[in-house]
Motif scaffolding. Structure first.
Motif, PDB file in Angstrom:
ATOM      1  N   ALA A  26      -4.546   5.739  -3.690  1.00  0.00           N
ATOM      2  CA  ALA A  26      -5.234   6.522  -2.665  1.00  0.00           C
ATOM      3  C   ALA A  26      -5.085   5.906  -1.274  1.00  0.00           C
ATOM      4  O   ALA A  26      -5.413   6.524  -0.281  1.00  0.00           O
ATOM      5  N   VAL A  27      -4.598   4.691  -1.201  1.00  0.00           N
ATOM      6  CA  VAL A  27      -4.480   4.040   0.106  1.00  0.00           C
ATOM      7  C   VAL A  27      -3.265   4.572   0.861  1.00  0.00           C
ATOM      8  O   VAL A  27      -2.201   4.764   0.289  1.00  0.00           O
ATOM      9  N   ASP A  28      -3.458   4.845   2.155  1.00  0.00           N
ATOM     10  CA  ASP A  28      -2.324   5.236   3.003  1.00  0.00           C
ATOM     11  C   ASP A  28      -1.537   3.970   3.328  1.00  0.00           C
ATOM     12  O   ASP A  28      -2.054   3.063   3.974  1.00  0.00           O
ATOM     13  N   ILE A 356       4.390   4.798  11.118  1.00  0.00           N
ATOM     14  CA  ILE A 356       4.069   6.219  11.245  1.00  0.00           C
ATOM     15  C   ILE A 356       4.194   6.861   9.862  1.00  0.00           C
ATOM     16  O   ILE A 356       5.235   6.762   9.220  1.00  0.00           O
ATOM     17  N   GLY A 357       3.120   7.496   9.409  1.00  0.00           N
ATOM     18  CA  GLY A 357       3.124   8.145   8.100  1.00  0.00           C
ATOM     19  C   GLY A 357       3.241   9.647   8.248  1.00  0.00           C
ATOM     20  O   GLY A 357       3.782  10.157   9.238  1.00  0.00           O
ATOM     21  N   GLU A 361      -1.822  11.309   6.986  1.00  0.00           N
ATOM     22  CA  GLU A 361      -2.064   9.855   6.938  1.00  0.00           C
ATOM     23  C   GLU A 361      -2.375   9.327   8.335  1.00  0.00           C
ATOM     24  O   GLU A 361      -3.281   8.506   8.514  1.00  0.00           O
ATOM     25  N   ASN A 362      -1.627   9.810   9.305  1.00  0.00           N
ATOM     26  CA  ASN A 362      -1.828   9.334  10.677  1.00  0.00           C
ATOM     27  C   ASN A 362      -3.197   9.732  11.208  1.00  0.00           C
ATOM     28  O   ASN A 362      -3.875   8.932  11.859  1.00  0.00           O
ATOM     29  N   ALA A 363      -3.597  10.966  10.918  1.00  0.00           N
ATOM     30  CA  ALA A 363      -4.892  11.447  11.404  1.00  0.00           C
ATOM     31  C   ALA A 363      -6.014  10.599  10.809  1.00  0.00           C
ATOM     32  O   ALA A 363      -6.922  10.143  11.520  1.00  0.00           O
ATOM     33  N   ARG A 364      -5.928  10.352   9.499  1.00  0.00           N
ATOM     34  CA  ARG A 364      -6.966   9.531   8.850  1.00  0.00           C
ATOM     35  C   ARG A 364      -6.975   8.121   9.442  1.00  0.00           C
ATOM     36  O   ARG A 364      -8.032   7.546   9.712  1.00  0.00           O
TER      37      ARG A 364
END
Ligand SMILES: *Cc1c(COP(=O)(O)O)cnc(C)c1O
Length: 376
Positions: A26-28, A356-357, A361-364
């Motif tokens: 669950a980890v980005d 950069i994901g 992912e980036n928003a979170r």
């Protein structure tokens, strides 16, 4: 300590492999500069079919890498309009990741106290790690804190005054990790001016993102070598493929040093499929760059951190008002807490390196990071 082990290895510790032990799914994972996108299912199926029907697991793989070298040469040349820069398969060597090539370069140049290497921190940590395991001395060059370009005056002095062993190799990353800056005109001029006794390694792991390369100049410099990888834009970090481009004589030496079957058959198949389907893989780069610039805009307005412009698929940030010691403590805490909240990033070289994901992912990550910075 085991009595038969080299004494200088006692003080070294093993590279903490990414993701540094187990990371819950669950980890980005924005800590290793990988592509956030897996190989698309249709390409995985293609690879699985090739494995099923064409790979004889009882036979050794192609140890010459002949077919793959031709495909890589074609890929390299597809970026270049300059006919003088056309690269041929015998100017390419393929490694089990570029890490293997870095080690081969060190063996070929510095082993047995013949030379030391020079790097400018912060930079890719693997050069120093691999050098130390081979008993090779590492000489540090300074960078200017404003844009992380190398302090060239100091570098010239350091290299000129190095005693024995002399500096045999200079490693640079173009654009640099973790700081994201590409080599500037003065740095390039300096690399051109280095004498032939010094090998210049230009690591272009992120060239697909930056669209910067020195490949067109390679022929003029027999003492230059370019490293590239399938681990970033081409989404194959799991399968371990890197390649070197250089003068034929240097490539011949690397080929002498490498293990005969360093590249598994499955890996060779995957590399070939990635190159032949690059029109499916490479368009995600545009999204990554757009996301990078969006994140830069947001975070550059934050009062507590300083963020540097990046030419790659990650960016670098430091705390604005903190002493070095304080900053280390705060950033360690921030990185750990951020991971607990769901994003893994890299605390390195006195700052944070954030890959950069995907847009989600980036928003979170931005939200989590902003909350932590506000609490700092
Ligand atoms: C990620 C990276 C590589 C890739 O190494 P591989 O062994 O090919 O996965 C090489 N150089 C730099 C600077 C990198 O950041």
């Amino acid at each position: 300590m085991l009595k038969f082990i080299r004494s200088d290895l006692a003080t070294l510790s093993a590279y903490p492999p990414n993701p540094g032990g187990k990371v819950p799914h669950a980890v980005d994972r924005l800590d290793a500069n990988e592509s956030p996108y897996d190989l698309p299912p249709e390409l995985k199926e293609k690879l699985a079919r090739a494995y099923l029907h064409h790979l004889e697991t009882n036979r050794y793989p192609d140890g010459s890498h002949f077919a793959l070298k031709e495909e890589i040469a074609e890929y390299v040349n597809s970026y270049s309009a300059d006919l003088n820069g056309v690269i041929t398969p015998d100017e390419i060597s393929i490694g089990n990741g570029s890490d293997e090539l870095i080690r081969s370069i060190l063996i070929a140049t510095c082993l047995g106290k013949e030379g030391s290497i020079s790097i400018a921190n912060p930079t890719f940590s693997m050069y120093a790690i691999l050098a130390e395991t081979l008993g090779i001395e590492v000489v540090n060059l300074a960078r200017c804190e404003t844009d992380f370009s190398i302090d060239l005056l100091a570098a010239q002095k350091t290299i000129a005054s190095a005693g024995t062993p002399p500096i045999r190799v200079v490693f640079v990353v173009h654009p640099n990790s973790p700081t994201g800056n590409a080599l500037n005109a003065a740095e390039l001029e300096w690399l051109r001016s280095l004498k032939e006794e010094i090998l210049v390694v230009i690591d272009e792991a992120y060239f697909e993102f930056s669209q910067t390369s020195v490949v067109n100049e390679l022929r003029q410099h027999p003492n230059w070598i370019i490293l590239r990888t399938f681990s970033k834009a081409l989404r194959l970090a799991s399968l371990r493929i890197g390649y070197a481009i250089a003068h034929r004589e240097l490539i011949d030496v690397l080929e002498k040093i490498r293990l005969p079957y360093n590249l598994p058959g499955f890996t060779q198949m995957a590399a070939s499929i990635a190159l032949n389907n690059r029109e499916t893989l490479l368009p995600s780069i545009a999204e990554t760059l757009k996301e990078r610039d969006r994140i830069y805009d947001i975070l550059s307005r934050h009062p507590k951190i300083r963020i540097w412009p990046s030419r790659a698929n990650f960016f670098y940030a430091r705390l604005k008002t903190a002493t070095e010691e304080n900053s280390h403590r705060l950033l360690s805490h921030l990185t750990r807490t951020l991971k607990d909240r769901g994003t893994s990033i890299r605390h390195t070289g006195g700052g944070l390196r954030i890959t950069i994901g995907t847009p989600d992912e980036n928003a979170r990550t931005i939200e989590r990071l902003q909350m932590l910075l506000d609490d700092l």
